[in-house]
Motif scaffolding. Structure first.
Motif, PDB file in Angstrom:
ATOM      1  N   PRO A 158      33.084  42.956  30.913  1.00 50.84           N
ATOM      2  CA  PRO A 158      33.125  41.816  31.655  1.00 50.84           C
ATOM      3  C   PRO A 158      32.929  40.374  30.887  1.00 50.84           C
ATOM      4  CG  PRO A 158      31.081  43.028  31.413  1.00 50.84           C
ATOM      5  CD  PRO A 158      32.008  43.763  30.603  1.00 50.84           C
ATOM      6  N   ASP A 159      33.643  39.526  31.567  1.00 49.92           N
ATOM      7  CA  ASP A 159      33.461  38.234  31.317  1.00 49.92           C
ATOM      8  C   ASP A 159      31.735  37.768  31.550  1.00 49.92           C
ATOM      9  OD1 ASP A 159      33.606  35.481  30.574  1.00 49.92           O
ATOM     10  OD2 ASP A 159      33.661  35.070  32.773  1.00 49.92           O
ATOM     11  N   LYS A 160      31.021  37.487  30.898  1.00 51.75           N
ATOM     12  CA  LYS A 160      29.431  37.144  31.041  1.00 51.75           C
ATOM     13  C   LYS A 160      29.324  36.200  32.261  1.00 51.75           C
ATOM     14  CE  LYS A 160      28.057  38.379  26.527  1.00 51.75           C
ATOM     15  NZ  LYS A 160      27.527  38.250  25.213  1.00 51.75           N
ATOM     16  N   ALA A 161      30.099  35.201  32.527  1.00 51.13           N
ATOM     17  CA  ALA A 161      29.846  34.150  33.225  1.00 51.13           C
ATOM     18  C   ALA A 161      30.219  34.488  34.907  1.00 51.13           C
ATOM     19  CB  ALA A 161      30.625  32.947  32.877  1.00 51.13           C
TER      20      ALA A 161
ATOM     21  N   LEU B 111      33.941  39.346  35.910  1.00 51.02           N
ATOM     22  CA  LEU B 111      35.174  39.682  35.959  1.00 51.02           C
ATOM     23  C   LEU B 111      35.594  40.689  34.793  1.00 51.02           C
ATOM     24  CD1 LEU B 111      37.342  36.620  37.297  1.00 51.02           C
ATOM     25  CD2 LEU B 111      36.354  38.750  38.584  1.00 51.02           C
ATOM     26  N   ALA B 112      36.469  41.697  35.099  1.00 46.65           N
ATOM     27  CA  ALA B 112      36.752  42.474  34.057  1.00 46.65           C
ATOM     28  C   ALA B 112      37.764  41.795  33.237  1.00 46.65           C
ATOM     29  CB  ALA B 112      37.563  43.927  34.898  1.00 46.65           C
ATOM     30  N   VAL B 113      37.728  41.955  31.808  1.00 45.96           N
ATOM     31  CA  VAL B 113      38.789  41.026  30.878  1.00 45.96           C
ATOM     32  C   VAL B 113      39.562  42.163  30.159  1.00 45.96           C
ATOM     33  CG1 VAL B 113      38.939  39.604  28.835  1.00 45.96           C
ATOM     34  CG2 VAL B 113      37.049  39.368  30.394  1.00 45.96           C
ATOM     35  N   TRP B 114      40.805  42.045  30.305  1.00 53.96           N
ATOM     36  CA  TRP B 114      41.892  42.581  29.614  1.00 53.96           C
ATOM     37  C   TRP B 114      42.668  41.864  28.785  1.00 53.96           C
ATOM     38  CZ3 TRP B 114      42.344  47.887  31.530  1.00 53.96           C
ATOM     39  CH2 TRP B 114      41.749  48.411  32.474  1.00 53.96           C
ATOM     40  N   ALA B 115      42.842  42.735  27.738  1.00 47.96           N
ATOM     41  CA  ALA B 115      43.706  41.865  26.433  1.00 47.96           C
ATOM     42  C   ALA B 115      44.979  42.692  26.274  1.00 47.96           C
ATOM     43  CB  ALA B 115      42.857  41.870  25.034  1.00 47.96           C
TER      44      ALA B 115
ATOM     45  N   SER C 179      35.806  33.143  28.869  1.00 47.26           N
ATOM     46  CA  SER C 179      34.552  32.352  28.984  1.00 47.26           C
ATOM     47  C   SER C 179      35.116  30.823  28.867  1.00 47.26           C
ATOM     48  CB  SER C 179      33.726  32.622  27.653  1.00 47.26           C
ATOM     49  OG  SER C 179      32.558  31.728  27.565  1.00 47.26           O
ATOM     50  N   ALA C 180      36.068  30.461  28.301  1.00 44.82           N
ATOM     51  CA  ALA C 180      36.483  29.140  28.218  1.00 44.82           C
ATOM     52  C   ALA C 180      36.955  28.508  29.575  1.00 44.82           C
ATOM     53  CB  ALA C 180      37.497  28.701  27.225  1.00 44.82           C
ATOM     54  N   TYR C 181      37.799  29.703  30.142  1.00 44.46           N
ATOM     55  CA  TYR C 181      38.354  29.559  31.349  1.00 44.46           C
ATOM     56  C   TYR C 181      37.434  29.417  32.559  1.00 44.46           C
ATOM     57  CZ  TYR C 181      41.428  30.358  35.619  1.00 44.46           C
ATOM     58  OH  TYR C 181      42.426  30.609  36.722  1.00 44.46           O
ATOM     59  N   ALA C 182      36.376  30.183  32.568  1.00 43.65           N
ATOM     60  CA  ALA C 182      35.306  30.118  33.547  1.00 43.65           C
ATOM     61  C   ALA C 182      34.658  28.906  33.466  1.00 43.65           C
ATOM     62  CB  ALA C 182      34.132  31.261  33.186  1.00 43.65           C
ATOM     63  N   LYS C 183      34.568  28.330  32.313  1.00 41.54           N
ATOM     64  CA  LYS C 183      33.768  26.974  32.088  1.00 41.54           C
ATOM     65  C   LYS C 183      34.660  25.846  32.841  1.00 41.54           C
ATOM     66  CE  LYS C 183      30.795  28.269  28.516  1.00 41.54           C
ATOM     67  NZ  LYS C 183      30.451  28.283  26.980  1.00 41.54           N
TER      68      LYS C 183
ATOM     69  N   SER D  44      53.335  33.595  21.294  1.00 39.91           N
ATOM     70  CA  SER D  44      53.047  34.943  20.701  1.00 39.91           C
ATOM     71  C   SER D  44      52.836  36.051  21.635  1.00 39.91           C
ATOM     72  CB  SER D  44      51.361  34.781  20.276  1.00 39.91           C
ATOM     73  OG  SER D  44      50.553  34.822  21.181  1.00 39.91           O
ATOM     74  N   GLY D  45      53.184  35.790  22.915  1.00 37.44           N
ATOM     75  CA  GLY D  45      53.320  36.909  23.809  1.00 37.44           C
ATOM     76  C   GLY D  45      52.066  37.524  24.399  1.00 37.44           C
ATOM     77  N   ARG D  46      50.826  36.835  23.646  1.00 39.11           N
ATOM     78  CA  ARG D  46      49.487  37.512  24.231  1.00 39.11           C
ATOM     79  C   ARG D  46      49.156  36.950  25.609  1.00 39.11           C
ATOM     80  NH1 ARG D  46      45.440  35.331  19.536  1.00 39.11           N
ATOM     81  NH2 ARG D  46      46.668  33.487  20.129  1.00 39.11           N
ATOM     82  N   ARG D  47      48.436  37.831  26.186  1.00 36.80           N
ATOM     83  CA  ARG D  47      47.870  37.277  27.451  1.00 36.80           C
ATOM     84  C   ARG D  47      46.562  38.102  27.627  1.00 36.80           C
ATOM     85  NH1 ARG D  47      49.929  40.391  32.832  1.00 36.80           N
ATOM     86  NH2 ARG D  47      49.697  42.276  32.161  1.00 36.80           N
ATOM     87  N   VAL D  48      45.823  37.300  28.660  1.00 32.15           N
ATOM     88  CA  VAL D  48      44.315  37.856  28.985  1.00 32.15           C
ATOM     89  C   VAL D  48      44.369  37.783  30.626  1.00 32.15           C
ATOM     90  CG1 VAL D  48      41.906  37.323  29.080  1.00 32.15           C
ATOM     91  CG2 VAL D  48      43.390  36.752  27.013  1.00 32.15           C
ATOM     92  N   VAL D  49      43.979  38.975  31.007  1.00 33.32           N
ATOM     93  CA  VAL D  49      43.905  39.207  32.507  1.00 33.32           C
ATOM     94  C   VAL D  49      42.476  39.434  33.142  1.00 33.32           C
ATOM     95  CG1 VAL D  49      44.619  40.674  34.285  1.00 33.32           C
ATOM     96  CG2 VAL D  49      46.224  40.273  32.552  1.00 33.32           C
ATOM     97  N   LEU D  50      41.912  38.715  34.203  1.00 30.23           N
ATOM     98  CA  LEU D  50      40.608  38.801  34.551  1.00 30.23           C
ATOM     99  C   LEU D  50      40.813  39.418  35.905  1.00 30.23           C
ATOM    100  CD1 LEU D  50      40.950  35.973  32.669  1.00 30.23           C
ATOM    101  CD2 LEU D  50      38.243  36.044  33.439  1.00 30.23           C
TER     102      LEU D  50
END
Length: 118
Positions: free
Chosen positions: A42-45, A48-52, A66-70, A110-116
């Protein structure tokens, strides 16, 4: 009469399987089941569940979340750019099926993504 009961039982079993399978597909966005996404915690702030995606980038995914939440303003639908040690990311809310989710994509190609997701 027995064939009707067996047919009804088979139909109910099929519905149960679909109901149990479908939420796993929707948790991390529409493409998570077809990708190499991994649950990172989970994102601490936000909680939400964080998927990589790909799975080997959980440390970066948690930093991005974390940066997105801020950085996120009052509305999640407006794209937000965040910068972390892992690069520059564009994040925004996406409409899932049925619930919306947050997605951040690496702008470096790079094709990387993060899903919350909740």
């Amino acid at each position: 009469m027995r064939s009707i009961a067996r047919g009804t039982a088979a139909a109910l079993a099929g519905v149960a399987v679909l109901c149990l399978w479908a939420p796993a597909q929707a948790v991390a966005g529409p493409d998570a089941a077809r990708s190499s996404a991994a649950y990172c915690g989970p994102d601490k702030a936000t909680g939400l569940a964080v998927w990589a995606d790909p799975a080997d980038s959980c440390a970066t995914a948690l930093q991005v979340a974390s940066a997105y939440a801020k950085a996120r303003s009052g509305t999640a639908r407006v794209p937000v750019t965040v910068r972390t040690d892992g690069g520059t990311w564009t994040c925004q809310e996406r409409q899932g099926d049925p619930n919306p989710y947050q997605e951040c994509v690496d702008t470096g190609g790079s094709g990387r993504r993060v899903v919350l997701s909740s």
